[in-house]
Write a protein that holds these residues in place. Structure first.
Motif, PDB file in Angstrom:
ATOM      1  N   ILE A  33       0.866  -1.173   0.000  1.00 37.11           N
ATOM      2  CA  ILE A  33       0.000   0.000   0.000  1.00 37.11           C
ATOM      3  C   ILE A  33       0.906   1.227   0.000  1.00 37.11           C
ATOM      4  O   ILE A  33       1.710   1.416   0.919  1.00 37.11           O
ATOM      5  N   ASN A  35       1.542   5.278  -0.059  1.00 38.47           N
ATOM      6  CA  ASN A  35       0.962   6.558   0.328  1.00 38.47           C
ATOM      7  C   ASN A  35       1.428   7.625  -0.658  1.00 38.47           C
ATOM      8  O   ASN A  35       2.590   8.011  -0.680  1.00 38.47           O
ATOM      9  N   LEU A  37      -0.521  10.602  -0.926  1.00 38.14           N
ATOM     10  CA  LEU A  37      -1.451  11.684  -0.589  1.00 38.14           C
ATOM     11  C   LEU A  37      -0.817  13.051  -0.807  1.00 38.14           C
ATOM     12  O   LEU A  37      -1.504  14.013  -1.121  1.00 38.14           O
ATOM     13  N   ILE A  43      -0.487   8.087   6.782  1.00 38.61           N
ATOM     14  CA  ILE A  43      -1.633   7.182   6.891  1.00 38.61           C
ATOM     15  C   ILE A  43      -1.404   6.259   8.083  1.00 38.61           C
ATOM     16  O   ILE A  43      -0.310   5.724   8.248  1.00 38.61           O
ATOM     17  N   GLU A  64       5.690   3.319   1.603  1.00 38.50           N
ATOM     18  CA  GLU A  64       4.738   2.225   1.436  1.00 38.50           C
ATOM     19  C   GLU A  64       4.944   1.185   2.511  1.00 38.50           C
ATOM     20  O   GLU A  64       5.993   1.114   3.145  1.00 38.50           O
ATOM     21  N   TRP A 111      -1.467  -1.292  -4.125  1.00 35.37           N
ATOM     22  CA  TRP A 111      -2.490  -0.264  -3.965  1.00 35.37           C
ATOM     23  C   TRP A 111      -1.811   1.083  -3.823  1.00 35.37           C
ATOM     24  O   TRP A 111      -0.747   1.189  -3.228  1.00 35.37           O
ATOM     25  N   VAL A 113      -2.696   5.003  -2.573  1.00 32.06           N
ATOM     26  CA  VAL A 113      -3.639   5.899  -1.889  1.00 32.06           C
ATOM     27  C   VAL A 113      -3.348   7.321  -2.345  1.00 32.06           C
ATOM     28  O   VAL A 113      -2.239   7.835  -2.150  1.00 32.06           O
ATOM     29  N   MET A 118      -8.479   5.576  -4.214  1.00 32.18           N
ATOM     30  CA  MET A 118      -7.492   4.508  -4.189  1.00 32.18           C
ATOM     31  C   MET A 118      -7.457   3.780  -5.522  1.00 32.18           C
ATOM     32  O   MET A 118      -8.499   3.510  -6.122  1.00 32.18           O
ATOM     33  N   TRP A 134     -13.115   8.232  -1.982  1.00 33.84           N
ATOM     34  CA  TRP A 134     -13.364   8.587  -0.590  1.00 33.84           C
ATOM     35  C   TRP A 134     -14.726   9.252  -0.493  1.00 33.84           C
ATOM     36  O   TRP A 134     -15.031  10.147  -1.256  1.00 33.84           O
TER      37      TRP A 134
END
Length: 136
Positions: A33, A35, A37, A43, A64, A111, A113, A118, A134
């Motif tokens: 995952i 990040n 953002l 996160i 990540e 993934w 974010v 996502m 979201w």
């Protein structure tokens, strides 16, 4: 002669079952995952399966979190995550679900974010696909 045919038939069934199990059971899968953002937003992430709790992670902007696992022979492997940050205090999603991801992810289930939602990487096409928006 009849007994040998029965033994051969049973051996054939066992070979077929083992080959099926081998086709369902893949090598290790790496889930991650990322990040993305921006603006220094971190996160908080907590992922787990029925058998493995990966603990709470703090994923910094641009970083990540990832882990490796093997898909079980029953085809029921599921890793799910709860995450949040300032703009989205709580969000739950399946990071790996065998039914959805066995072909799409193969050995890499990634993934991303982002501010708008996502994205999941489709290993078959090589494209990031929008997966979750979201809620506002």
């Amino acid at each position: 002669m009849h007994a040998s045919a029965l033994i051969f038939g049973n051996a054939l069934v066992i070979v077929l079952i083992l080959s099926f199990c081998t086709s369902v059971h893949s090598d290790d899968v790496h889930a991650s995952i990322k990040n993305r953002l921006g603006n220094g937003k971190n996160i908080t992430l907590h992922c787990q399966s029925k058998d493995d709790d990966l603990g709470e992670q703090n994923v910094g902007d641009g970083s990540e979190f990832g882990w490796d696992f093997s898909v079980n022979v029953w085809g029921s492997t599921l890793f799910y995550c709860d995450m949040g940050w300032d703009d989205v205090p709580q969000f739950h999603f399946d990071a790996y679900s065998f039914d959805r991801d066995f072909a799409r992810c193969d050995t890499q289930c990634s993934w991303l974010v982002a501010g708008e939602g996502m994205y999941g990487l489709n290993g078959q096409t090589g494209f990031w696909e929008f997966a979750y928006h979201w809620s506002s």
